[in-house]
Structures are given as C-alpha cells and as structure tokens.
Design an enzyme around this catalytic site. Structure first.
Site, PDB file in Angstrom:
ATOM      1  N   LYS A 102     -51.176   6.267 -16.003  1.00  0.00           N
ATOM      2  CA  LYS A 102     -51.353   7.709 -16.213  1.00  0.00           C
ATOM      3  C   LYS A 102     -52.786   8.053 -16.589  1.00  0.00           C
ATOM      4  CE  LYS A 102     -46.887   8.212 -15.660  1.00  0.00           C
ATOM      5  NZ  LYS A 102     -46.704   6.864 -15.161  1.00  0.00           N
ATOM      6  N   GLU A 151     -52.266  14.852 -25.038  1.00  0.00           N
ATOM      7  CA  GLU A 151     -52.390  16.090 -24.260  1.00  0.00           C
ATOM      8  C   GLU A 151     -51.987  17.263 -25.134  1.00  0.00           C
ATOM      9  OE1 GLU A 151     -49.855  15.956 -20.863  1.00  0.00           O
ATOM     10  OE2 GLU A 151     -51.239  14.718 -19.709  1.00  0.00           O
ATOM     11  N   HIS A 187     -34.901  13.844 -18.896  1.00  0.00           N
ATOM     12  CA  HIS A 187     -35.803  13.360 -17.859  1.00  0.00           C
ATOM     13  C   HIS A 187     -35.070  12.869 -16.621  1.00  0.00           C
ATOM     14  CE1 HIS A 187     -38.788  14.057 -20.820  1.00  0.00           C
ATOM     15  NE2 HIS A 187     -38.192  13.232 -21.655  1.00  0.00           N
ATOM     16  N   ARG A 189     -43.816   7.148  -4.037  1.00  0.00           N
ATOM     17  CA  ARG A 189     -42.628   6.717  -3.298  1.00  0.00           C
ATOM     18  C   ARG A 189     -41.970   7.912  -2.620  1.00  0.00           C
ATOM     19  NH1 ARG A 189     -41.355   7.696  -8.610  1.00  0.00           N
ATOM     20  NH2 ARG A 189     -39.763   9.300  -8.840  1.00  0.00           N
TER      21      ARG A 189
HETATM   22  C1  MV4 Z   1     -45.472  17.309 -21.006  1.00  0.00           C
HETATM   23  C2  MV4 Z   1     -44.692  18.379 -21.473  1.00  0.00           C
HETATM   24  C3  MV4 Z   1     -45.344  19.362 -22.187  1.00  0.00           C
HETATM   25  N1  MV4 Z   1     -46.673  19.274 -22.438  1.00  0.00           N
HETATM   26  N2  MV4 Z   1     -46.785  17.271 -21.270  1.00  0.00           N
HETATM   27  C4  MV4 Z   1     -41.888  14.564 -19.468  1.00  0.00           C
HETATM   28  C5  MV4 Z   1     -41.915  13.363 -18.574  1.00  0.00           C
HETATM   29  C6  MV4 Z   1     -43.319  13.146 -18.194  1.00  0.00           C
HETATM   30  N3  MV4 Z   1     -43.434  12.836 -16.802  1.00  0.00           N
HETATM   31  C7  MV4 Z   1     -44.037  14.401 -18.569  1.00  0.00           C
HETATM   32  N4  MV4 Z   1     -43.148  15.183 -19.375  1.00  0.00           N
HETATM   33  C8  MV4 Z   1     -43.615  16.285 -20.050  1.00  0.00           C
HETATM   34  N5  MV4 Z   1     -44.939  16.309 -20.301  1.00  0.00           N
HETATM   35  C9  MV4 Z   1     -47.346  18.230 -21.973  1.00  0.00           C
HETATM   36  N6  MV4 Z   1     -48.651  18.149 -22.237  1.00  0.00           N
HETATM   37  C10 MV4 Z   1     -43.332  18.394 -21.181  1.00  0.00           C
HETATM   38  C11 MV4 Z   1     -42.779  17.342 -20.470  1.00  0.00           C
HETATM   39  C12 MV4 Z   1     -41.379  17.412 -20.235  1.00  0.00           C
HETATM   40  C13 MV4 Z   1     -40.858  17.415 -18.943  1.00  0.00           C
HETATM   41  C14 MV4 Z   1     -41.658  17.324 -17.816  1.00  0.00           C
HETATM   42  C15 MV4 Z   1     -41.127  17.332 -16.556  1.00  0.00           C
HETATM   43  C16 MV4 Z   1     -39.757  17.423 -16.407  1.00  0.00           C
HETATM   44  C17 MV4 Z   1     -38.941  17.492 -17.490  1.00  0.00           C
HETATM   45  C18 MV4 Z   1     -39.477  17.494 -18.772  1.00  0.00           C
HETATM   46  C19 MV4 Z   1     -38.636  17.583 -19.870  1.00  0.00           C
HETATM   47  C20 MV4 Z   1     -39.150  17.567 -21.124  1.00  0.00           C
HETATM   48  C21 MV4 Z   1     -40.521  17.461 -21.310  1.00  0.00           C
END
Ligand code: MV4
Length: 509
Positions: free
Chosen positions: A119, A203, A238, A295
């Site tokens: 990442k 972040e 997730h 993918r």
């Molecule tokens: C975040 C966020 C809020 N702010 N980053 C969750 C999995 C990972 N791939 C990134 N995720 C998140 N990152 C910041 N700076 C909220 C999430 C997040 C989320 C993102 C995508 C799909 C579902 C989610 C569920 C909860 C939190």
C-alpha cells in the site's frame, strides 16, 4: 510475436472457475481444471476438458500449492494459467514462477504486482502519477513521534493502516492524540501477525465514504482504457454484499476524472491486463485513491453488463499479446446492473457459515437476469473455502427497473438444506435508503442494527428440522474450530475458517 494461447489451466474453484472455463470454450481453447478432495464433485471439474487432483481439501494443500499447479500445467501442456480471484491471484511470486516456467500468467507482470501490492509503494506510485489520495504518509512510520507529527499535520481523526494490509486488517481509527500510542502499538502487532510485516502508515479519516472502484484494461502495446465504475459501498466487515454499475454518485465528469486518474496509475506502474483502482468518495464527491486490485474481481459481471464486454475474453487476448480491440471512445455505458453475492451463511445467526448438502435448488432466470453459479442440487458446500455460492446479477435500462428485476429474481431463487443470505437482499433492495441510493460504507451495518428483530420474521426457509439440526451441528463444529484457532494465535475470531486460511496466507478477494 507471441504464440497464441491454446490451453488454459484454471487455478481456482467454484463460480469463478466455471466463469473462466466458459470463456475458454467460447474462444475455442482447451481447458484444464484442478481440484481438491473437497471439490471432486464440483461443477468446474466436470466442465473442463481435463481435470487434475491437487491434494487434500485445505487450501494450503491444494489451491495454494504453486508447485503442484505448475507441475500440472507442464503435464497437461497448458500454456497459460488463469488464477481467478483469491488464492494465488495476487501472489507476485507465483506470477514470477509462471514467467520462469514459460507459462503465461493471465494477469499483470510480477513486477507490476509488486509495485502495487504494498500500500505504501502504491501510494508513492499514485503520487508520481499525480492521483488524488487521502492526505497522510507514504512511508512506513518510524516512530511514535513521527506518527504524532503526521497526524497533527493532516488533522484528527486519522486512520492507521498496514502497508501489507487489506480487508481492514491492521486498520485503526484514531480520534485524538491521546489514543495514538495505543492504536499504533495495536495496529503494528496485528499487521505483524497477519502479514509478517509491521509496517504501518497514517491517513486522514474520511467520514462515511462511498467505496467506488474503476475497472481498467491495459494491453502490451501501451493502450489502457477504463470501463466505468462500480459502486461497492454495501458491505459488511469489508465483505462486499451488493455491487452495482454505474454509481448513482458518479456523473460523466467525475467518471472521466476518476477514470483518467486510474489510467495514469496503471501507466506509471507498467500495468497490463485487467485491474481495478479503488477509491473513497466523500460527501462532497472528492475522490481519493486507496489501492489497486491486480486481479479479476468477484463483481466484474456488473461492468460486463453495462459495457457489453467480456472481461475474461479480453484478459486472455491481452495475455497472448493481442492489442485491445477498441479505444476509450468506443466504451459506452448503457443501462444499470446490480449484483447480489449469495453466500452459505446465516444473517439471522451472526452470519455464521452454513456448509452442508443442498437439497433443493431453484434458480432464477428470465429477462435481464444472469447467474454466475458454482453449485447444483445434491452438492455439498464444503467448509474449507469462501462460502460464496452464486452471484445473481440483474440488468435493466434504469436502476429502478434493475432493482425490481432483482427482487423478482430473488423471489424465484431458493436454496434448500442450508441457510443463505437470500432474504437479506430482499430487505436491502426494499429499503428506502438503498432505493434512493443513499449508501455509504456504513449503510449495511446501520440497516442490520435497525432491523435485527424484524428480519427474524422473514427468516430463511429450511426444508425440515433434521436439516436444521445438521446445520446447527456443523456450525457448532465450525465455531469450535475457530475458537481453537483463536486461542492458538490470539487473534480476534475471523468470520469463518476459510478467511482464517486466507489471512494466514495474506490473501483476500
Ligand atoms: C479508509 C476509510 C476512511 N478513511 N481510509 C477499509 C478497507 C481498506 N481497503 C480501506 N478501508 C477504508 N479506508 C481512510 N483514510 C474507510 C475505509 C473503510 C472501507 C473502505 C472501503 C469499503 C468498505 C469500508 C468499510 C469501512 C471502512
């Protein structure tokens, strides 16, 4: 220059293995299936031209055995391997081993995978390509003092994330500086345990974001196109539950900005084949790059329906060196598609996995309905893997009609003998919030909290009490295994045993 692909080994199982095998047949290619002991009687095994046993049921002894898979490729004369999703699909070492063995890996190069797999590295590449990303660090944090500095700089609340992470593991929201030290310690040790790397970065926290992703295709001749977006905000822990294309939050101008940003990233990474750039979109419709999935994704069918393209055909054509047969101007989005992921799990019982024998299967069809399915009546759902059974996809000229079609298809659909989440989709698609597209990544948890009693009334239909008892017995067995494992490694209980395997291996869907 490149010899055409003639025989494809599909290194996967279930609905996605079948999806890829169908594409091989349509392209006139020979196909090779591989299977574990649990999958001897699975659909993909009978569908392929040839099938080879990998080993025992556990994924680590079958679908993750790179040596066995490459040996079977050699033995069968397969000249390409499609990894599907999960398992080895984002394993750069496996892609490199295929390259070494002279078998084409149907996906990006191992070097592009490495560049986007971490990442923090992906964030650096995103900066080089001038993508908007969430403010924060692009290097792993070296100390608490550094963490404090960055957090103060971007402003609280912030989010700590594992560099090697995915699926929310090693992620911590931090409201204020007083919580930072403890959260950093927790996130670091969780990341260390789950991924073997304790690298963590910071972040700014985006509140109630939408999760919107851009589908990309890039060939080996420098052509790269975006195929619009998918709205994936309806998820739980997730795990995506409903996906759609297009997103109600994206207009033509935003689509073009997100699409060209994703294309810039792919070009900066020397990316080829199919890939997906994930973004968070906030209430003001600012978008922030999150990560790249290297993918074919579970939810690719919604993009296929609105673009009229076959992503697996195109993956194979790209892998054999063909140029993309169209340009960005040729990509036209038409209509609306919605996908429901049907799982062998029980929403009324904490989403407990529900393996067992399928005693009855009534499938949905009719206008605008596609089902990508990996099950049949009489088949037993194993507990060794992700419990996805099928994907029901509705397509219509408008979102409103796609919702009605999906509700109609869900009425037709019935799986007997095991619990499924079919009734949950009836609830989501009938919900006012969903119907007016007021969704963000917290939407489903809110819906489940508000309806925790009322869903019991429309409970999953079971064939009889004996089956009920068997399902409960299987679930108790499953939970006791998870409990034993949790004791062993001190982790929070994973959603199911398959997930635990995936996490140990650092895989995800
Ligand atoms: C975040 C966020 C809020 N702010 N980053 C969750 C999995 C990972 N791939 C990134 N995720 C998140 N990152 C910041 N700076 C909220 C999430 C997040 C989320 C993102 C995508 C799909 C579902 C989610 C569920 C909860 C939190």
């Amino acid at each position: 220059m490149n010899k055409k692909i003639q025989k494809v080994l599909v290194a996967n199982r279930g609905e996605i293995a079948l999806r890829i095998l169908r594409a091989c047949r349509e392209l006139g290619l020979s196909s090779v299936a591989v299977y574990s002991d649990a999958d001897r009687a699975s659909l993909h095994v009978g569908y392929a031209d040839e099938a080879y046993r990998l080993g025992p049921s556990a994924a680590t002894e079958s679908y993750l055995r790179t040596d066995r898979i490459l040996e079977i490729a050699r033995q069968s004369g397969a000249d390409a391997i499609h990894p599907g999703y999960g398992f080895l699909s984002e394993n750069a070492e496996f892609a490199a081993a295929c390259e070494q063995a002279g078998v084409r890996f149907i996906g990006p190069s191992s070097s592009a995978m490495r560049m986007l797999g971490s990442k923090t590295k992906a964030r650096q590449t995103a900066d080089a390509a001038d993508l908007p990303r969430v403010p924060g660090s692009t290097q792993a944090l070296g100390s608490l003092a550094e963490a404090k500095r960055v957090a103060l700089d971007v402003g609280y609340p912030v989010m700590l994330k594992a560099a090697a992470g995915g699926g929310g593991k090693g992620m911590r929201a931090v409201a204020s500086e007083s919580e930072l030290a403890g959260a950093l310690e927790n996130a670091t040790s969780e990341a260390e345990r789950a991924f073997g790397s304790g690298e963590v970065y910071i972040e700014k926290l985006i509140q109630q974001p939408r999760h919107i992703e851009i589908q990309l295709l890039a060939d080996h001749h420098g052509n790269c196109v975006y195929l619009g977006e998918r709205e994936c905000s309806v998820q739980r822990r997730h795990q995506k539950v409903v996906e759609e294309a297009p997103s109600a939050a994206v207009d033509e101008a935003l689509r073009r900005r997100m699409g060209s940003a994703a294309v810039r990233l792919a070009q900066a990474a020397g990316y080829t084949n199919a890939g997906t750039a994930e973004f968070l979109v906030d209430a003001e419709r600012n978008f922030y790059f999150l990560e790249m999935n290297t993918r074919l994704q579970v939810e690719h069918p919604v993009t296929e329906l609105v673009t009229g393209l076959d992503l697996v055909h195109l993956q194979i054509q790209i892998a054999q060196g063909d140029p993309l047969p169209f340009t960005q101007q040729d990509v036209v989005l038409r209509g609306h598609a919605i996908e429901c992921r049907i799982y062998a799990e029980d929403p009324e019982n904490g989403f407990m996995p529900s393996p067992g024998k399928i005693t009855r299967l009534l499938q949905a069809s009719g206008p605008g309905i596609r089902e990508d399915c990996g099950i049949y009546e009489g088949w037993t759902v194993p507990l060794d893997y992700d419990p996805i059974l099928s994907k029901l996809i509705a397509y219509a000229p408008t979102r409103a009609l796609a919702i009605e079609r999906m509700l109609r298809a869900l009425q037709e659909y019935h799986v007997g003998g095991i619990a499924t989440n079919v009734n949950l989709f009836r609830r989501i698609l009938s919900d006012r919030g969903f119907r007016s597209a007021e969704i963000d990544t917290g939407y489903l948890e809110r819906l489940l909290a508000e309806s925790s009693t009322s869903t019991l009334e429309s409970g999953a239909v079971r064939d009889n009490d004996a089956e009920n008892a068997a399902t409960i017995a299987a679930a108790i067995f499953e939970q006791s295994q998870i409990a034993a494992e949790t004791k062993e490694n001190g982790n929070a209980a994973p959603a199911n045993a398959w997930k635990a395997t995936g996490r140990r291996e650092g895989m995800r869907l």
